[in-house]
Motif scaffolding. Sequence first.
Motif, short mmCIF file in Angstrom:
data_model
loop_
_atom_site.label_atom_id
_atom_site.label_comp_id
_atom_site.label_asym_id
_atom_site.label_seq_id
_atom_site.Cartn_x
_atom_site.Cartn_y
_atom_site.Cartn_z
N HIS A 1 0.83 -1.20 0.00
CA HIS A 1 0.00 0.00 0.00
C HIS A 1 0.86 1.26 0.00
CE1 HIS A 1 -3.96 -1.98 1.53
NE2 HIS A 1 -3.23 -2.82 0.81
N ALA B 1 -7.55 0.33 -1.13
CA ALA B 1 -6.81 -0.87 -1.49
C ALA B 1 -7.06 -1.95 -0.45
CB ALA B 1 -5.31 -0.57 -1.61
N THR C 1 -1.98 -2.93 -6.82
CA THR C 1 -1.01 -2.15 -6.07
C THR C 1 0.18 -2.98 -5.61
OG1 THR C 1 -0.73 -0.50 -4.32
CG2 THR C 1 -2.10 -2.39 -3.80
N HIS D 1 -1.52 7.37 -8.62
CA HIS D 1 -1.10 6.05 -8.13
C HIS D 1 0.04 5.50 -8.98
CE1 HIS D 1 -1.45 2.17 -6.19
NE2 HIS D 1 -1.68 1.57 -7.34
N VAL E 1 3.71 4.47 -7.77
CA VAL E 1 4.23 3.11 -8.01
C VAL E 1 5.61 3.18 -8.63
CG1 VAL E 1 3.95 1.06 -9.48
CG2 VAL E 1 2.02 1.91 -8.15
N ASP F 1 1.02 -1.61 -10.57
CA ASP F 1 -0.37 -1.17 -10.76
C ASP F 1 -1.04 -1.86 -11.94
OD1 ASP F 1 1.32 0.17 -12.54
OD2 ASP F 1 -0.01 1.89 -12.71
#
Length: 345
Positions: A66, A109, A131, A262, A266, A305
């Motif tokens: 996460h 998540a 994730t 996101h 990542v 992702d």
Amino acid sequence: MTVLPRAPSRALGVFVSPGGRVLRPVAKGAAMKRLLFALVLALPMLAGCARPPTRLTIGVRNANDHVPFFLADDLGYYQSAGLQADVRIFPSNTELVEAARRGEVQLGAVPAPSAVAAIAHGAPLVIVAMTGRGSDALLVRADSGITDLAGLRGRRVGTIRGSILDLLLRQSLQAAGMDADRDVQIEYFSQLGDMLTALRSGQIDAASHTEPFLTQAEQEGWGRILLYYTHDWPDHPCCVVFARRDLVERQPELVEQVLRIHARAVDLAVADPLAAARAIGSRMKGFDLAVIQASLAPDKMRIDDHLEAREIERLAEAMYAQGLIERLPGRDEMLDLRFLERLGR
């Protein structure tokens, strides 16, 4: 004789300068129209400057994969995109899913099986991205004498009911020719910490667990990782990103904006494991930074992702076959991958 400048000829709408040059002013009506037109053009920009940030609650857990949400929050990615995002850590997957069901959380998540089970039970959620992958394994005590899965026969094995740890444990036992309900004694726990304590004290013989607890147990010398579940399912999905279905339908541009952030986080977590470890360590107390960084090694887990529809379908089918869900949701019910496709992920 002194020549005085002519008075303006209002009837003709002209003025004559002292040098005799005829000046034709813009009529009042035309000037007003131009002014109004300029104001209309400026309104969107003025509104954009004054618009308050979009409020959003993102639910997460204290878990290695996460970390993109931790980094995005710490580095102001949401704020710079005009979002007022509250990245809220929940003590359990059940509480997070229930908050999302009630509408208190819009995105978040959870482990993939938690998302699939929630959707199968009617929660208005849809999976939109990944994730993290891997990070889960079977842990035994270093002095247990257990060297392979066959050594677990007749032993007590801890897990969390219906979780990714439960699903992968059952799959690995099955791959080794064993039945989880017949050949081992499954002990269910509600908290990872309680399961680890039970293993260390000898109340159970093995634990289906996750990082960074696994690496910490090995580095402390009392634990030994028997098998990473990637042995039987390489690069298996762990946690996924979900969104409420009403958000996806009414504000798809907002979902895409969050997933763009996101993806950026990542990429940072992959490129800079130390930054990722620091973000995790600031939230998961009791772990040395070196332990967390070691637990992020590519042979243990992967921050990611990208998501393929078939891998979630495979996971759902396994859950259904093992009796973890009573209904098998369809692809369109579980997944909406158009945002990743638009982002080229």
